[in-house]
Design a protein around this motif. Structure first.
Motif, PDB file in Angstrom:
ATOM      1  N   PHE B  32       0.843  -1.210   0.000  1.00  0.00           N
ATOM      2  CA  PHE B  32       0.000   0.000   0.000  1.00  0.00           C
ATOM      3  C   PHE B  32       0.874   1.255   0.000  1.00  0.00           C
ATOM      4  CE2 PHE B  32      -1.867   3.466   2.391  1.00  0.00           C
ATOM      5  CZ  PHE B  32      -3.152   3.566   1.885  1.00  0.00           C
ATOM      6  N   SER B  33       1.902   1.204   0.831  1.00  0.00           N
ATOM      7  CA  SER B  33       2.768   2.367   1.038  1.00  0.00           C
ATOM      8  C   SER B  33       3.732   2.505  -0.128  1.00  0.00           C
ATOM      9  CB  SER B  33       3.557   2.172   2.322  1.00  0.00           C
ATOM     10  OG  SER B  33       4.895   2.538   2.165  1.00  0.00           O
ATOM     11  N   GLY B  34       4.048   3.719  -0.509  1.00  0.00           N
ATOM     12  CA  GLY B  34       5.041   3.927  -1.554  1.00  0.00           C
ATOM     13  C   GLY B  34       6.383   4.337  -0.950  1.00  0.00           C
ATOM     14  N   ASP B  35       6.576   4.047   0.332  1.00  0.00           N
ATOM     15  CA  ASP B  35       7.834   4.408   0.990  1.00  0.00           C
ATOM     16  C   ASP B  35       8.942   3.435   0.597  1.00  0.00           C
ATOM     17  OD1 ASP B  35       6.621   6.465   2.585  1.00  0.00           O
ATOM     18  OD2 ASP B  35       5.803   4.880   3.853  1.00  0.00           O
ATOM     19  N   LEU B  36      10.167   3.968   0.496  1.00  0.00           N
ATOM     20  CA  LEU B  36      11.315   3.136   0.135  1.00  0.00           C
ATOM     21  C   LEU B  36      11.508   1.993   1.130  1.00  0.00           C
ATOM     22  CD1 LEU B  36      13.868   2.526  -1.499  1.00  0.00           C
ATOM     23  CD2 LEU B  36      15.086   4.190  -0.099  1.00  0.00           C
ATOM     24  N   ASP B  37      11.466   2.315   2.422  1.00  0.00           N
ATOM     25  CA  ASP B  37      11.766   1.301   3.441  1.00  0.00           C
ATOM     26  C   ASP B  37      10.722   0.179   3.459  1.00  0.00           C
ATOM     27  OD1 ASP B  37       9.991   3.214   4.279  1.00  0.00           O
ATOM     28  OD2 ASP B  37      10.940   3.611   6.203  1.00  0.00           O
ATOM     29  N   LYS B  38       9.449   0.562   3.370  1.00  0.00           N
ATOM     30  CA  LYS B  38       8.399  -0.467   3.413  1.00  0.00           C
ATOM     31  C   LYS B  38       8.378  -1.286   2.125  1.00  0.00           C
ATOM     32  CE  LYS B  38       5.364   1.534   6.850  1.00  0.00           C
ATOM     33  NZ  LYS B  38       4.010   2.012   7.140  1.00  0.00           N
ATOM     34  N   THR B  39       8.670  -0.634   0.992  1.00  0.00           N
ATOM     35  CA  THR B  39       8.713  -1.373  -0.277  1.00  0.00           C
ATOM     36  C   THR B  39       9.893  -2.335  -0.271  1.00  0.00           C
ATOM     37  OG1 THR B  39       7.800   0.621  -1.304  1.00  0.00           O
ATOM     38  CG2 THR B  39       8.576  -1.099  -2.783  1.00  0.00           C
ATOM     39  N   MET B  58       2.167 -10.265  -5.081  1.00  0.00           N
ATOM     40  CA  MET B  58       2.204  -8.921  -4.491  1.00  0.00           C
ATOM     41  C   MET B  58       1.125  -8.055  -5.148  1.00  0.00           C
ATOM     42  SD  MET B  58       6.346  -8.304  -4.542  1.00  0.00           S
ATOM     43  CE  MET B  58       6.533  -7.146  -3.182  1.00  0.00           C
ATOM     44  N   PHE B  59       0.328  -7.382  -4.301  1.00  0.00           N
ATOM     45  CA  PHE B  59      -0.718  -6.498  -4.811  1.00  0.00           C
ATOM     46  C   PHE B  59      -0.312  -5.052  -4.545  1.00  0.00           C
ATOM     47  CE2 PHE B  59      -2.608 -10.506  -4.094  1.00  0.00           C
ATOM     48  CZ  PHE B  59      -3.498 -10.662  -5.128  1.00  0.00           C
ATOM     49  N   PHE B  60      -0.104  -4.292  -5.588  1.00  0.00           N
ATOM     50  CA  PHE B  60       0.293  -2.890  -5.420  1.00  0.00           C
ATOM     51  C   PHE B  60      -0.933  -2.004  -5.507  1.00  0.00           C
ATOM     52  CE2 PHE B  60       4.915  -2.786  -5.317  1.00  0.00           C
ATOM     53  CZ  PHE B  60       5.173  -4.119  -5.535  1.00  0.00           C
ATOM     54  N   THR B  61      -1.173  -1.245  -4.451  1.00  0.00           N
ATOM     55  CA  THR B  61      -2.345  -0.393  -4.417  1.00  0.00           C
ATOM     56  C   THR B  61      -1.989   0.983  -3.870  1.00  0.00           C
ATOM     57  OG1 THR B  61      -4.660  -0.307  -3.697  1.00  0.00           O
ATOM     58  CG2 THR B  61      -3.085  -1.217  -2.141  1.00  0.00           C
ATOM     59  N   PHE B  62      -2.864   1.941  -4.074  1.00  0.00           N
ATOM     60  CA  PHE B  62      -2.656   3.336  -3.647  1.00  0.00           C
ATOM     61  C   PHE B  62      -1.235   3.827  -3.972  1.00  0.00           C
ATOM     62  CE2 PHE B  62      -6.145   5.513  -1.521  1.00  0.00           C
ATOM     63  CZ  PHE B  62      -7.123   4.539  -1.564  1.00  0.00           C
ATOM     64  N   TRP B  63      -0.496   4.324  -2.969  1.00  0.00           N
ATOM     65  CA  TRP B  63       0.829   4.902  -3.207  1.00  0.00           C
ATOM     66  C   TRP B  63       1.785   3.848  -3.751  1.00  0.00           C
ATOM     67  CZ3 TRP B  63      -0.676   9.636  -2.704  1.00  0.00           C
ATOM     68  CH2 TRP B  63      -1.580   9.993  -1.693  1.00  0.00           C
ATOM     69  N   GLY B  64       1.514   2.612  -3.457  1.00  0.00           N
ATOM     70  CA  GLY B  64       2.374   1.524  -3.927  1.00  0.00           C
ATOM     71  C   GLY B  64       2.465   1.457  -5.438  1.00  0.00           C
ATOM     72  N   THR B  65       1.400   1.905  -6.131  1.00  0.00           N
ATOM     73  CA  THR B  65       1.411   1.816  -7.599  1.00  0.00           C
ATOM     74  C   THR B  65       2.516   2.696  -8.198  1.00  0.00           C
ATOM     75  OG1 THR B  65      -0.290   3.549  -7.683  1.00  0.00           O
ATOM     76  CG2 THR B  65      -1.053   1.286  -7.805  1.00  0.00           C
ATOM     77  N   ALA B  66       2.831   3.815  -7.512  1.00  0.00           N
ATOM     78  CA  ALA B  66       3.849   4.740  -8.035  1.00  0.00           C
ATOM     79  C   ALA B  66       5.227   4.084  -8.095  1.00  0.00           C
ATOM     80  CB  ALA B  66       3.907   6.011  -7.191  1.00  0.00           C
ATOM     81  N   VAL B  67       5.437   3.078  -7.240  1.00  0.00           N
ATOM     82  CA  VAL B  67       6.716   2.363  -7.196  1.00  0.00           C
ATOM     83  C   VAL B  67       7.019   1.695  -8.537  1.00  0.00           C
ATOM     84  CG1 VAL B  67       7.910   0.415  -6.112  1.00  0.00           C
ATOM     85  CG2 VAL B  67       6.431   1.895  -4.727  1.00  0.00           C
TER      86      VAL B  67
END
Lengths: 181, 181, 181
Positions: B32-39, B58-67
Motif C-alpha cells: 500500500f505504502s510507496g515508501d522506500l523502506d516499506k517497499t 504482491m498487490f500494489f495499491t494506492f501509493w504503492g502503484t507509483a513504485v
C-alpha cells in the motif's frame, strides 16, 4: 474386523479435531491508522470480503477509533486532557487526512475530488455499504478510554460493539485472513 | 460390512473437503505504502518467500502503484488533475523516500549509501530477482485509475497484471500467510 | 476386506499429511515501525496472545530494531555513518515518538501521561510481561547490520535471538495469524 472398526473410529476422531480447528471463511482487520487512505483501503477490502467470505470483522483501535466519531453528536467531556485530545483528533470520517501528500488539506481535497470524478465510493458510502453487508465493527475499549471517547459519540452502525485485544485474537485465530492496517 | 464401507466413504468425503479448503503454500502481500523502506521490506519478504513457498503474489495499491512506474517511459496525460498527481508522486523505485528520517532526501541518500556499503541489495535489484523468481505482481486497477497511471508507463516485469480487490481476497483466502505493508 | 484395509490406509496417510500441514496455535508479528503507538499495539497484541495462543514470535526489523536498544549500554562504533545513524535513531523504548501528533514531543508526552492516568501499561512494562510470558523476540540481522547496531547494546530479554527473513517466513508459514505492524 474389530481392528478395522477401531481404525475407522480413530480416523473419525482425528478428522473431527481437524474440522474443529479449521479456520472459518472469515476476514479480521485491525484498523489502527486514522488516515483517510488507509481507512479507505480497509473498507474497500472489508466490503469486498463481505461479498466473498462468510464473515468480516473490523477492529478499530488507537487513531482508528477517531474515524467512527459522529460529527453531529456532541457530548460533554469532564476530563480536560481527554477533551483536548478529542479536539485535536479528527472528528469522524469526513475530517481524515491522507497519510502522504496531505499538504495542509490540499492533497486530501484533491484526492477526494479525484475519487468523486473517477466514480470511487467515498468513505462514508463504503461505511454504509459495510453496515448493510453485515461487516462487524468492534471498537477497542482501551483506546476509547485512552482517547476519552464515549460510545454515545460514535456513528450509528448496525453491528457495532466494544471489545478488547482478546476479542481480536479470538476472531483472528479462526479467520482465514488477518490484516493490520 | 456395508456399515464399515459407508463410514469409510463418509470419511473420504470429509477428508476431500478438508484438502480442498487447505491453504496453498502461498504468500499474499498488499503493498500500500510507496515508501522506500516499506517497499524494500515487501520485496525482501517476497523474494525470500519465493525460495521457500510455492507461490508469491504482491498487490500494489494506492501509493504503492507509483513504485512500479518506469522513469524512462513517458506518456501524455489528458486529464489535468491526473497529470498533476502524476507529477507529485515519485516516478518509480529510484525516487522513493523513507517513511521516517527522509530529511529532505538526506536520510534517504544516507540509507541507500549504507545499503550499498553493507552489501544489501537495492530495490531495483530485488525487483529484478523477484521477477526472475516468479513472484507475481498485480496492480490495483482502481488505484491506477485514481492516480491517472496507465499500464504503458509501468516497468517491464515478467509477471505483471491488473486486478481488483476481489483478486487479492481470492488469493489471500488460499494463502498460508497474508500481509498488509 | 483387503480393499477396505487399503482404503483405510490411504485415508490415514492423507490425514497424516493434513495434520503435518496444520498451522500451530501461534502468532507471528513483524515490528517494522519504531513508532511508540505501533510498538505499543504490537506488544499489547503479543502479550494478549501469549495468554491465548501456544506461541508468540515477534520479528523486529528496520526502525523496529531501535526499540530494543538499551539506553544504559554504551558501545563504541567504528563506522562513522553507523555512529551517525545510531545517534539519530531513538535509543530504546523510552525515546520513541508517536506516528501521529508527536508535535515535537508534546503529543507523545500527553499520550504517555494519559496512559499512566488511565492505567494503561507502559511499553517498558509490556516488554517485561512479554518476556516473562515467553514471547520470543527475533531481531533482523540485516537491519542490525544496516543500522550499525550490535547485540551488546540491546536490552536484556529472556528469549532474544538474531535471525533473517527466512526465520520469519518459516514461523509465519506455521502460524495461525501473521501481522505486519
Amino acid at each position: 474386523m474389530n481392528n478395522l472398526e477401531q481404525k475407522i473410529k480413530e480416523l473419525e476422531q482425528r478428522v473431527d479435531l481437524i474440522e474443529t480447528n479449521q479456520p472459518d471463511d472469515k476476514l479480521s482487520v485491525v484498523v489502527f491508522s486514522g488516515d483517510l487512505d488507509k481507512t479507505l483501503a480497509a473498507f474497500i477490502i472489508a466490503t469486498g470480503a463481505s461479498a466473498m467470505y462468510d464473515e468480516v470483522v473490523m477492529f478499530f483501535t488507537f487513531w482508528g477509533t477517531a474515524v467512527l466519531r459522529d460529527l453531529k453528536k456532541k457530548i460533554k467531556k469532564e476530563d480536560i486532557m481527554a477533551a483536548m485530545f478529542g479536539k485535536m483528533l479528527p472528528k469522524g470520517s469526513s475530517k481524515l487526512g491522507l497519510s502522504k501528500m496531505h499538504m495542509a488539506g490540499i492533497g486530501t481535497a484533491m484526492m477526494k475530488s479525484l475519487m468523486k470524478k473517477k466514480g470511487v465510493m467515498s468513505l462514508e458510502e463504503l461505511m454504509k455499504i459495510a453496515g448493510e453487508a453485515g461487516v462487524k465493527i468492534v471498537i477497542c475499549e482501551m483506546s476509547m478510554n485512552l482517547m476519552g471517547f464515549k460510545l454515545e459519540e460514535m456513528i450509528d452502525y448496525p453491528n457495532l460493539s466494544l471489545g478488547g485485544v482478546a476479542k481480536f485474537l479470538q476472531e483472528a485465530a479462526s479467520s482465514k485472513v488477518s490484516l493490520f492496517i
